[in-house]
Enzyme design. Structure first.
Site, mmCIF file in Angstrom:
data_model
loop_
_atom_site.group_PDB
_atom_site.id
_atom_site.type_symbol
_atom_site.label_atom_id
_atom_site.label_comp_id
_atom_site.label_asym_id
_atom_site.label_seq_id
_atom_site.Cartn_x
_atom_site.Cartn_y
_atom_site.Cartn_z
ATOM 1 N N SER A 278 0.709 -1.115 0.117
ATOM 2 C CA SER A 278 -0.102 0.010 -0.085
ATOM 3 C C SER A 278 0.885 1.148 -0.032
ATOM 4 C CB SER A 278 -0.638 -0.121 1.304
ATOM 5 O OG SER A 278 -1.388 1.216 1.658
ATOM 6 N N GLU A 291 -7.066 -11.208 -6.340
ATOM 7 C CA GLU A 291 -8.077 -9.912 -6.661
ATOM 8 C C GLU A 291 -8.583 -9.860 -7.865
ATOM 9 O OE1 GLU A 291 -8.211 -6.895 -3.346
ATOM 10 O OE2 GLU A 291 -6.248 -7.718 -3.304
#
Ligand code: ARG
Length: 462
Positions: A278, A291
């Site tokens: 992140s 994902e």
């Protein structure tokens, strides 16, 4: 006025934006090898049938080979003014060899040409897709064998249900991918017919040999109805349906990997090479690949809906709407093949936290069904056994203990037929080992299955 190959009856040029909007080169240029192979087969047949002279055939074949070389080396520029891959190549051929190039399109239309190219191209891509599926299956079988005895909780409603082996869980996906490969095989079989010779829609006045072109291009037979052949896009629907189902399997698998990698589950860790961080939270390691693969299923299913909707209202035979077919199926194939590749590469380096899985399987009363089965074996009717174990679970929740730690008194208080021996015999190992029949989760069954899969997959050279 117009330099289009079809420009004869036109008096003013195509609108500039229409030219760009109408063009399909950005999508169909990738079929250049198939377009050239189709043209070569067609030209050879024309010559064999006395429709094209040998000298013309010789220069056509040489010219087409040179064009393939130009495209491969990046010298060739596709122009939107020539609409599509077919007219770009034909026009370059004429530029190179003159009149002979102009004779190539005898007894042919872009309508039979485009669907011949697309079938050839998708046939090749389907074979590659099946190979990807086989590879992923073999990766899963290897992992399943390694984890034949690794115990984890099995879930229904995402609530702990009964212990299962991780090997058994992985083999569930091997079964799904087997059906996927089968669907691609079936679609490939049905699509392998040659439309060439159907021409625009009704066939041609020339004495063509459709068996010859069909055979040269590796098709099983020529298509039997020219109207059907130029307007049939069933093969694209079938391939997109097969792709969608396979993408849904990968998406479910992705969802599990994402859950399993969360701090709350802690069952697995995916390799760094397949995760990202992140930009704000330094601690984050995100399972981006599963994902993204889960996300890809959306656009692949979108492709299926697009082709079904596009063809739904079309009268026979060819309609320009059909140009939209390739966008959907090429995008789906690129993304599905990529997803299969990611999974095949990522899974061998997955870390499995066996202890965490075992602990999770040992809590949450996953052995409750086995306690009920033990009571049944002692003569208690199943419905009564179910109720006795239900009460035992409620007692354990109140006392914050597990079933196998209940003492004699606690057992007797719930029901005379329940004994501490029975609850002490409960173990997740015994739970899985006792489900030892075809399709069961026992390590012995998992090993039988992996052995069978290994010999079945061996012939695919993976
Ligand atoms: N680019 C067209 C397609 O992809 C090729 C066939 C065009 N045929 C025609 N008559 N306009 O469908």
């Amino acid at each position: 006025m117009s330099e289009k190959p079809w420009g004869g009856r036109f008096e003013s040029p195509t609108d500039e934006f229409v030219e760009a909007f109408n063009a399909s080169t950005d999508v169909d240029a990738r079929m250049y090898a198939e377009d050239i192979a189709g043209s070569k087969a067609h030209a050879k047949m024309l010559c064999e049938q006395g429709i094209l002279m040998q000298e013309d055939l010789n220069v056509i074949l040489r010219g087409l080979d040179e064009i393939a070389g130009e495209i491969e080396s990046g010298e060739f520029t596709f122009t939107i003014a020539l609409e599509d891959v077919h007219m770009n190549i034909e026009s370059r051929l004429t530029e190179k060899i003159g009149d002979a190039g102009k004779r190539l399109h005898t007894a042919r239309s872009r309508n039979d040409q485009v669907t011949t190219d697309t079938r050839l191209y998708l046939r090749r891509r389907t074979d590659a897709m099946i190979a990807r599926i086989r590879y992923l299956q073999s990766v899963l079988v290897t992992l399943a064998e390694e984890h034949a005895e690794t115990i984890m909780p099995g879930f229904t409603h995402l609530q702990t249900a009964q212990p299962v082996t991780l090997g058994h869980h992985l083999l569930a996906y091997v079964e799904m991918f087997e059906r996927d490969a089968g669907r691609f095989h079936d679609a490939r079989k049905r699509m392998n017919q040659c439309p060439l010779g159907s021409a625009a829609l009704a066939g041609t006045t020339f004495p063509i040999d459709r068996h010859m072109t069909s055979k040269t291009l590796g098709f099983d037979a020529p298509t039997a109805n020219s109207l059907d052949a130029v307007s049939d896009r069933d093969y694209i629907m079938e391939l997109l349906a097969a792709a969608s189902i396979c993408a849904v399997h990968l998406s479910r698998f992705s969802e599990e990997l994402i859950l399993w990698m969360s701090a709350q589950f802690g069952f697995i860790d995916l390799p760094d090479a397949f995760c990202t961080g992140s930009s704000i939270m330094p601690q984050k390691k995100n399972p981006d690949m599963p994902e993204l693969v889960r996300g890809k299923s959306g656009r692949i299913i979108g492709g299926l809906v697009a082709i079904l909707t596009t063809v739904k209202g079309l009268p026979l035979a060819y309609n320009k709407d059909m140009q939209e077919d390739k966008t959907a199926v090429f995008d789906a194939f690129d993304n599905l093949e990529g997803s299969l590749r990611i999974f095949g590469d990522m899974l061998p380096d997955m870390t499995v936290n066996k202890d965490v899985m075992h602990k999770a399987a040992s809590s949450g009363f996953a052995t409750a069904t086995d306690l009920a089965d033990a009571l049944v074996r002692a003569g208690v009717p199943f419905r009564e056994a179910h109720a006795i174990v239900g009460k035992s679970v409620a007692y354990c929740i109140r006392e914050s203990i597990e079933l196998h730690t209940m003492d004699d008194q606690a057992c007797a208080d719930i029901d005379q037929r329940l004994s501490a021996d029975m609850v002490r015999a409960l173990s997740v190992e015994a739970c899985v080992a006792s489900r030892n029949h075809i399709g069961g989760t026992a390590p012995e069954q998992v090993r039988k299955q992996t052995a069978a899969w290994q010999s079945r997959l061996e012939k695919y050279h993976v």
